[in-house]
Scaffold this active site. Sequence first.
Site, PDB file in Angstrom:
ATOM      1  N   ASP A   1     -19.469 -32.751   6.128  1.00  0.00           N
ATOM      2  CA  ASP A   1     -20.383 -33.891   5.270  1.00  0.00           C
ATOM      3  C   ASP A   1     -20.552 -34.900   6.091  1.00  0.00           C
ATOM      4  O   ASP A   1     -19.910 -35.541   6.961  1.00  0.00           O
ATOM      5  CB  ASP A   1     -19.475 -34.355   3.898  1.00  0.00           C
ATOM      6  CG  ASP A   1     -20.390 -35.119   2.989  1.00  0.00           C
ATOM      7  OD1 ASP A   1     -21.681 -34.772   3.391  1.00  0.00           O
ATOM      8  OD2 ASP A   1     -19.980 -35.490   2.091  1.00  0.00           O
TER       9      ASP A   1
ATOM     10  N   ASP B   1     -30.667 -33.353  22.858  1.00  0.00           N
ATOM     11  CA  ASP B   1     -29.363 -33.814  22.326  1.00  0.00           C
ATOM     12  C   ASP B   1     -28.422 -32.784  22.443  1.00  0.00           C
ATOM     13  O   ASP B   1     -27.685 -32.497  21.582  1.00  0.00           O
ATOM     14  CB  ASP B   1     -29.630 -34.137  20.777  1.00  0.00           C
ATOM     15  CG  ASP B   1     -28.511 -34.898  20.020  1.00  0.00           C
ATOM     16  OD1 ASP B   1     -27.847 -35.603  20.703  1.00  0.00           O
ATOM     17  OD2 ASP B   1     -28.493 -34.810  18.714  1.00  0.00           O
TER      18      ASP B   1
END
Length: 1347
Positions: free
Chosen positions: A607, A724
């Site tokens: 999350d 990234d």
Amino acid sequence: MQPNQLKRPSLNHRFEPYTLKHLTICKRCEKEIIGVSNSAQICYSCKNIYHTRCCKEIETKKLELICLGPPKKIKTVWKIALIPSLFKSLFSKSKVIVNYSQQLINEKTFTLEAIKIWVDVMRVDNDRYIQITKYYDIFDEEVFNYIINMIIEKDINLPMVNIEFPVDLHSSVQQNQYINDQAVSQEQKQQQQQLQQQLILQQQQQQQLQQQQLNESYDNSTINNLNYSNDISNAFSPRSVFSALELSSNAQVMNALELSVPFNEDDNNDDSTLSASTYNRRNSNKNKNSNKNNTSSSSSAPASASSSKHSNLNESFSSSTTAAAIVNNIDNSNNSNNLAALSPRSTASTTTTTTTTTTTTSPKSNNHHHHQHHHQNSKSRKPSTIIINKKKIKSPKNKSSKRYMLTEQYKWSTQMIGLQILYRILFNEKNMIHFLNDKFMAPLAVLYPILINRLKAISLGSDNNNNNNNNNNNNNNNSNNNNNNNNEDFKLLSINCKLLISILNRMLDFETLIPLFFTNKVIESIAKVNSDRESLRGKLSKDEFEVMDRVVLLLGKYFHLEPYHSLIERRPEWIDMIINYSVEHKVGILHHEITRNEVKINVEIYDSPLCTVYSGVYNGMDVAIKEFSQDGMGFDWVSFYKEITIVSASQHPKVIKCYGAHTKNTNKPFIVTELCSRGTISNALNQIRKTTGQPPAIPLIVHMAIDAAQSLEFIHSKNIIHRDVKGNNFLVNENWEVKLIDFGVSRFVEARLGYTIVGTPNYMACELFNGQPYHQPADVFSFGVVLWEMFTQDTPYKNLTRIEQALFVQSGGRPTIPPTVPTTIANLIESCWVQTPHLRPTFTEILKVFYSLLTPPPDNEHLVPVVTRLFNSSIIQLKILKYLDTNTLLNCGLASRQLRYNLYNGISMEKKTFSNFWIKLMNFSKSKFRYELLSPSERKNDSTGSSPIIMCIQPFSPNSQSKNNNNNKNHHSDDIIDDDDDDDDDKTYPSLVIPFSASSPTLNINSENKNNNNVNEDKTSDTSSNSNNNNNNNNNNNNNNNNNNNNNNNNNNSNNNNNNNNLRQNQFLGNDLNKSQDNNQLMDGSGGRRDRSRSKSRSRSASPSNNHLHDKSLMGLLSSSQTSEIGDNNTNNNSDNEVDNNNNNNNNNNNNNNNNNNNNNNNNNNNNNNNNNNNNNNNNIDNNNNNKDNNNILSSENNNNTTVIEQQQQQQNVTNNNSNEPKNSNNEPKNSNITNNIVNPNVFTTTTTTTTTTRTTTTTVYDGTGTLNNLLFKINDGGIISSDSSNSLSDPESEEYSMPIKRSSSIRSPGPVSAISPLFKSLSPNLSPIVPNIINGYSFENTSACD
């Protein structure tokens, strides 16, 4: 029909969307419906077409338009003689030749040369026939070829317009041609510069006397030097030739170049075409103006009725050597004489001549000139002088000269005429046949980027609306004229570009020809222009951009189908266009749409403020569900669509597999990917340390690093920068395989390098901190930090703040590498984070370092790794093609990537094994297209061609894990005419490889063939009986042989000879089988004891019917049973009798009984026949005994290998043999078990059987470790192959064994996967006979399509 039926209310209109393929006029508003936008509706009752907006008005306002029902069909028959009328009706609307169309084109003068001269001379920059004329349903091939050549040859082949004339021209016209030929000479360039300087001086000093000075300058310099004669024949320009001359039927028109364009007083937007009324009005104005100014003398003779028709349009002409306007002083005495000489039908008349001047007046004359233009725009016009604007357009030959060769603009007009004609044909199937020729399609497609490049080179400027500024300042006049000329060229080119892309767009409506469009550069040309669409903003219309978007959608539609996937994947710019389209329109065109009901969410895994990751189940698989919230922080639909499109386009074994996404009608979209249960790399390695108390093993870390490097190497090969790269963006699954994730910030490499700072600070390269442009080496720097993390299990820069870290990296500081890291790995890490970007290694070089650690060079050069052997041997490559639908391909393994690479090379590169691959694919698509043109009755009677069936591979289909429909369908057979004169089996092609496959001819058994002496009856009955039971086959064979014996004794004698030959053939077959057993190569997966149908296919494949004995026998191992073409009788008899003998291997006693019974019947008919049949039976018994000995040897060696299913088959055979007795006492064949249609097993068709069984075969495969592993393959009724290393049967309906082929109405069921085996024979027809000895341990079970 009654009146109440004629007048029906508007509600009876049945409007449905309609795709336009030709120019159409709306029935209500009577306006043209643009074919590019496709905004049309059709009423299927009255067949009328309306605008979409008109249909809405009819429905909302309830307008009572009468729907008369279906119109009457009027059959229009076009003939070659009507083609002149076609051209006449087309160009008679032109304003240039309103009164002269009848004289130019008729049935007598209709030749390609006449059309060429006529069309080239025409100028229709902005003509009325574009909106008036209709579309044509007739197109003669010769005229079509000429028009295509007229469009393309001047750009593709010839730099300038060159027309060859059939006869000699007039002497004065030849002089004009000499002027044009000498237009580029250096001497004339110097004269032009001198004239320009003289004109500037004269305009500044004597403005009021400039008209006389220009006349003297021209008379002294140009006319005297070039012997220019002043007569009516000089009016040869394309704009005025038909207004000046009346051409007879055999008159020749000269293609001369006009290099000065008159200012159009009637319409500022059209300065290139003149109508007859405009010419008469302008001529009268010039006459009045000349009389007023006393600049020339005119005769007082009255003009006849035809004087307006033959009057001269007094335009001024200039060769490319002159910069000033040329004043034509035409002598009255020469006009009528020359006119009569050139035009025999014209009457003698006097023509009033004028002098056209180019003046730069004082402010007083400026006001007067302004006053004249004011009246010219009103209803009453007053006489005025004509201002001639000098052409100043950059020449493609010499840009510095500021001159313009009118051949370029003239050529564009010629192209536009051809494009207008081509645009107006009905793009139906009849006319599209002409476009099947790549000779015309490829140049036509290449022409579009050429025109676009010219359009981009034109700089647009504001129109010159104020003539006072031109007269005040000469420099402003030149620049404004330049802008006007550029605008004119831009207008002309934009028309050509729009016409050409509209033609290409209509071709794309025929998706049957999609392989043709990939080959002839249609898609490539449009995609090339689309990649540079930002620089074309404002120069192309919205409709043109819609066509480019359509091509992008077409690429997305075929992206998951082979061989298009390999072609598109090789073009990173095409994938870039797909991603940009998804981002711009906020739509996904590559992913599979998944609804929320299809997934089951279990528990939450991760999350964050950006997303939430859950574990769940989709289609029976454990998956990860990455859910976003539209109201969440940082959510953007653009980034969301970009991520799912990049993931869908970057499917690789080491990239996270995307099964689909949920994007429609939701506030919480999600992406469904494969589940990596071990989490990130750092979590997986730390878990090992916690459970074992020891650091992870170095080999494990190296394997994980290889997976990570392979994923980055793949995306770099697609020109993608991840931007990234960090440890948290690599996940580890249950098998310790590393997968690359998170493409949210990735982007494709563009022409300019990026300056945006994106990434995680701990992994960012030094050039990003410095604000310098970055490229793919930035990902290499970040990967070096990831390697440091993997081998140290530590966090970099953990004691530094962000600012200190940035300064530390910029100054060259790096994390310390501990001594526990191997030296090779330490050196590799240091090379990855070198300060200079271009000194860093690529991921290909990084992988070489890792591979050297795992697989050092072997001591023995013959010990090659299995992967190297697998993909360097063409024979083994062909064998792997048999397993295209196994789980290895579904999981996108290494074999899948290599196989698709081989397929792409076979399409795009010239190889001997793939020489005719793509050509045959083109022939399939063209044959399908031509077959669709036939009516249903013609298709039944057509014996030359039929419709191929679309079949494509879907290696990366989003729903590839869905359950497979195992419905067996009866497919019609296809017979495609092949132009190639190759081997006998050239008509069978790999259906899983070729999108348009065709089957072989169907053999039909008719009643009239019962008493035929042809051996094909035996072959047909044998083949049909294979699908039912073997004993009936023997009965049918014997009955058929009896028929043949009763008909002809010679037939039996030939059978005797053939049976004697079969004895030696079966002996060879038995020896060959024994040798295969000694070499531990399982020729049949059941250990040598097989059912009759499989032994049939085996023996037929091994038939030594020609000199290529070993090749044929090897083909039997590699391919399914194939029905060869019918050759001579002896060869067919050999193969048929051989099959009969092999059928007797299982039930010799029953066969002998049947033979004896049949022989008794023959004895009752004819004694001679009885003797012949006895000889046949004796030979058969000998052959059967010989085969029995061979089979006993095989069965004794392989008793332990008999499976349960084979025992059941043996019991069933025994039962069938006991119950099967000859019941037909007559000599007619027994056709109860004979199927009507016998389909060639080389194609994807299956024979219907009474029982459904699942058989298991054991296949020996070498895995490179020195041992032989037995893999159990299971084949069910739908042809699904599954593998299980535990040698246990699993559920045939399980989802993990489904095939990756997408089912649709247009794609037929593939049938058994092993039917791909015909590819072996087409790819490598001459296999070496010693191949079985080379590939020891690589034996694959042959699975027949008829099994």
